[in-house]
Design a protein around this motif. Structure first.
Motif, short mmCIF file in Angstrom:
data_model
loop_
_atom_site.label_atom_id
_atom_site.label_comp_id
_atom_site.label_asym_id
_atom_site.label_seq_id
_atom_site.Cartn_x
_atom_site.Cartn_y
_atom_site.Cartn_z
N VAL A 181 0.83 -1.20 0.00
CA VAL A 181 0.00 0.00 0.00
C VAL A 181 0.87 1.26 0.00
O VAL A 181 0.50 2.28 -0.59
CB VAL A 181 -0.97 -0.01 1.21
CG1 VAL A 181 -1.84 1.25 1.20
CG2 VAL A 181 -1.85 -1.25 1.16
N TYR A 240 1.46 3.20 -3.10
CA TYR A 240 0.34 3.89 -3.75
C TYR A 240 -0.20 4.97 -2.83
O TYR A 240 -1.11 4.72 -2.04
CB TYR A 240 -0.74 2.88 -4.14
CG TYR A 240 -0.20 1.82 -5.08
CD1 TYR A 240 -0.12 2.07 -6.45
CD2 TYR A 240 0.25 0.60 -4.60
CE1 TYR A 240 0.39 1.12 -7.32
CE2 TYR A 240 0.77 -0.36 -5.46
CZ TYR A 240 0.83 -0.11 -6.81
OH TYR A 240 1.35 -1.04 -7.66
N PRO A 241 0.36 6.17 -2.90
CA PRO A 241 0.07 7.21 -1.90
C PRO A 241 -1.40 7.64 -1.86
O PRO A 241 -1.86 8.14 -0.84
CB PRO A 241 0.98 8.37 -2.31
CG PRO A 241 1.36 8.11 -3.72
CD PRO A 241 1.35 6.63 -3.89
N VAL A 262 -3.94 5.68 -1.96
CA VAL A 262 -4.80 4.60 -1.44
C VAL A 262 -4.73 4.58 0.09
O VAL A 262 -3.65 4.66 0.67
CB VAL A 262 -4.35 3.23 -2.02
CG1 VAL A 262 -5.22 2.12 -1.45
CG2 VAL A 262 -4.43 3.26 -3.54
CA CA Z 1 -1.55 5.66 1.81
#
Ligand code: CA
Ligand code: CA
Ligand code: CA
Ligand code: CA
Ligand code: CA
Lengths: 508, 508
Positions: free
Chosen positions: A152, A155-156, A158
């Motif tokens: 995760v 994917y900044p 998300v």
């Molecule tokens: Ca994040």
């Protein structure tokens, strides 16, 4: 100026709450009157003369009728108040009032996620939703492996990977409302706008068949929805591996979503109270109610729920129903609950108990008004089944138990993209995917649990701010949280364990 | 020797299962007879002449009565079999047989954990058990932080830290059996011998009060049991911190436990089937039944459950009841279930469906015998409520739904320290703290899900081994797993998400 010892909750009230134990003759500050007798903390005093037969008004609402003349400063309780007779009349829509919407220029906005289908999210999670307990561990193993691999973090945009797991899903009939409830709940999460995309996992032979959900609700586009079953994939490890392959794509897809300016009319806020105390009904709940009024005047939606908490005072809502049909739906729910409780050996009767009366609650109306206060004062625009998609704007009702996790699970399945939760005794609740603002009714609890409580409404009793000021603060926090401000429960990472579908079937 | 095309399940049977579709005249190998007509796979053929009025015997049990003379090699099904009349007679204990226990010298042992109270564990976990959903996340956060810090790795004798979480625990009456069921279940896990020590976490204001459990069941020694509530501790983070302090001591305490030689009489095995197929009743279930007979002859205990699966054939068990009282308890359960199903709009009727009949099941007795086969042939020594502590040795019954996670949760709460689970369609079930052996009914599924299935009984149909040989293999695996051999579900780390208490109350 002497210390504030009494509090009027609404400009139209003819009673005030006494904030400390007062003796006869003591001033009821800020009112220019003195207590006629000893009055215990939390009880009511008349702030003007009330003649026999006149309405007793608290929260701007009738809570009963004076059974004798009541002098200013007199203790107002069961000895001089009787239940008003109108309480048996559903008076469908007769008390509905025209809404005063804000002008377009004054309308609030927030930064949210507009999904391909037009729905709006306040968070950008990736979900792994299970149809049955038999696939719960596979879902958790995918999420855990993703965490271990730091997926995760790449994917900044998300917010995280959320396994939605539960103990239900099989050995139940599939042709009745109890089953549809479960189906709606699972599907409501699978298509929730706070999820950018969802993988659904089943075992394969469960009663709550995934293909049946697709048949009933339609099959979303592949980028937003996939499903696997453990039996078809050849077991746990192979499914987890396949899920991790899906997850790489899913995270990349979700990461493309960005926040944009969205009108507050796209907010749908779940209302909840849990662990209530004597202050809930006079601080946190009416303050939240004021925030709800602001939200509704902005074109937004708030969902009241917890049907057992309004029982016996449902006419307070039917009177505000937008249409007769809306009011009748609420009454149908009430009848369903009477039967549900009776056949399970329970009772719906929540008339003020001796403990309630000792605490100053005089009638069932007063008790329910405390709970309903969090819904504000606007008209009731819709009534929905547990997990049924909310389609109306404004104040709506979603059928559910009072139990917090089960109730909020239904509200979020119905489409709420945020939660506002008031509590007196303290709660550590959090939800994924819906961020939850927790609101304390009193300052000592707020201080004690200050790492879980987002907002303190004990300020209202402390004399620091008015209900309206606290309500404005809550509304501003709604917009901030909807725009990405992380609530305390999110900072603690609460919400993976709180999915709790309401089970009303016989578990065979 | 020609390929085996028919299988007799018990030496006393007068019918055999036909293993492939056979034409008229085809040999029913290894029997020296030919099929009289076409017989579909999975259906029955007579292996000797059966005269009108004689019992039809399968699994060594009467499944019906010949309604006409039946020739060897004839298809035996609804056209020539009627329900026997005895099926309405509970015949309490009339078919009970004296047990043939193994001599002291022949008795099996395993390597287990003897707890201070004398109970025996097959695993050595540390548990964090929750009274209500409101403390679920705190329990999970403690376990997760322990994993992150590698705490368990420092204690080689400890199998892990297990959060026992669920969606229940509040807004329910506290004075009826539905509540006691939940209370027994939570407490059964909190005091399970596979946990060396347990921390119980509550919110504080929940209906399922921890102090009430201590009042009802007694307060275990501090080394084995502690409890905190989130409200008293001041919220999530402080409770997690305190829990981690407790955990350091708890792990050190648990690590002192060591395996020692224990008689097999201390094993209490939960029996379960899920995702059954046409082979379950003729391979995995009777093989497990043979293993159960071996266990009981060793003085051990096996718990049959899944009340809806024996419905309509309960006399098969009452006839084997050790005492009339035991048999009557079972019949009381059956009556409770009729009411439970009826009041929730369900039905208990699981008479052979058209699908069952097409598959070769002739009577409800035959259907239920397939399910009951996993309990072996010994007498019924006790009947227990869901989660009620098992006190008898031998074969017992624990009331529960058929749904796997809910049923096994009750069996383990009742004290089972291991699970044996048969399946035809495949299951990915696992339990903590009770290790679960999964047994496949057919080879194709075993091969497809070979990372989840511990044992294959498809061998019986494949002609590789007899029911007795497969049963012996299962019994040996019970002893090995009880001694620490890790099942496939343990290797996959399944079991944290499968605690699913049976909820029969109205959720208010
Ligand atoms: Ca994040
Ligand atoms: Ca609640
Ligand atoms: Ca270890
Ligand atoms: Ca079954
Ligand atoms: Ca089962």
């Amino acid at each position: 100026m002497s210390e504030k010892t009494a509090l009027k909750l609404h400009p139209g009230d003819n009673v005030a709450i006494v904030l400390v134990n007062v003796e006869a003759g003591a001033p009821l500050s800020p009112f220019d009157i003195a207590a006629q007798t000893q009055i215990p903390r939390g009880h009511k005093a008349a702030v003007c003369a009330i003649r026999e037969g006149e309405d007793v008004v608290k929260y701007g609402q009738i809570i009963g009728r004076a059974s004798t003349d009541i002098a200013p400063g007199a203790h107002v309780h069961v000895h001089n108040v009787s239940m008003a007779e109108f309480d048996r009349d559903y008076a469908y829509g007769q008390h509905a009032k025209p809404l005063e919407p804000f002008t377009a220029a004054d309308r609030a906005t927030f930064q949210g996620y507009r999904r391909p289908d037009g729905k709006v999210g306040t968070r950008n999670y990736v979900g792994i939703v299970t149809s049955v307990n038999c696939s719960a561990t596979a879902a958790r193993l995918i999420a855990r492996e993703a965490e271990k691999r730091g997926l995760v973090d790449k994917y900044p945009n998300v917010d995280g990977v959320v396994p939605i797991i539960h103990g239900a899903g099989c050995c139940i009939g599939t042709d009745d409302e109890a089953f549809y409830k479960l189906q709606r709940t699972v599907w409501g999460f699978a298509t929730h706008p706070n999820f950018a995309t969802v993988l659904m996992l089943g075992l394969g032979c469960e009663a709550n068949q995934i293909p049946l959900m697709l048949e009933v609700y339609g099959n979303p586009p592949k980028e937003q929805f996939r499903y696997y079953t453990l039996q078809a994939e050849g077991g746990t490890r192979k499914t987890v591996e396949k899920g991790l392959e899906w997850l790489e794509q899913a995270l990349a897809y979700a990461n493309e979503a960005t926040r944009e300016t969205i009108p507050a009319s796209e907010l749908t806020v779940a209302l909840q109270c849990g662990g209530s105390d004597g202050y809930s009904g006079i601080t946190a709940n009416p303050a939240l109610g004021h925030a709800v009024d602001l939200l509704v005047r902005n074109g937004g939606t708030a969902a009241l729920a917890e049907t057992p908490e309004i029982y016996g005072a449902e006419h307070l809502l039917t009177g505000r129903a937008q249409t007769r049909d809306v009011g009748e739906k609420l009454v149908d729910l009430i009848h369903w609950w009477e039967e549900y409780a009776a056949k399970n050996g329970s009772t719906m009767n929540n008339n003020p108990t001796p403990g309630n009366k000792a605490g100053g609650l005089t009638t069932i109306l007063e008790k329910s008004l405390g709970a309903v206060a969090k819904a504000g004062t606007t008209n009731l625009a819709g009534v929905y089944k547990y997990g049924e998609k909310i389609t109306a704007k404004g104040l709506v009702f979603v059928d559910s138990p009072g139990y917090d996790p089960v109730s909020i699970t239904g509200e979020v399945a119905s489409g709420c993209n945020m939660v506002c939760f008031t509590t007196g005794r303290g709660s550590c609740y959090g939800n994924k995917p819906a961020p939850s603002i927790k609101i304390a009714s009193n300052t000592p609890m707020f201080d004690r649990m200050n790492e879980d409580m987002d907002i303190n409404c004990g300020t209202i009793i402390d004399g620091v701010e008015t209900i309206e000021e606290a309500g404005r603060r809550i509304f501003d926090e709604m917009l901030a949280v909807a725009s990405g401000k992380r609530t305390l429960s999110e900072q603690l990472d609460v919400g993976d364990a709180e999915f709790a579908p309401w089970q009303t079937y016989a578990q065979m």
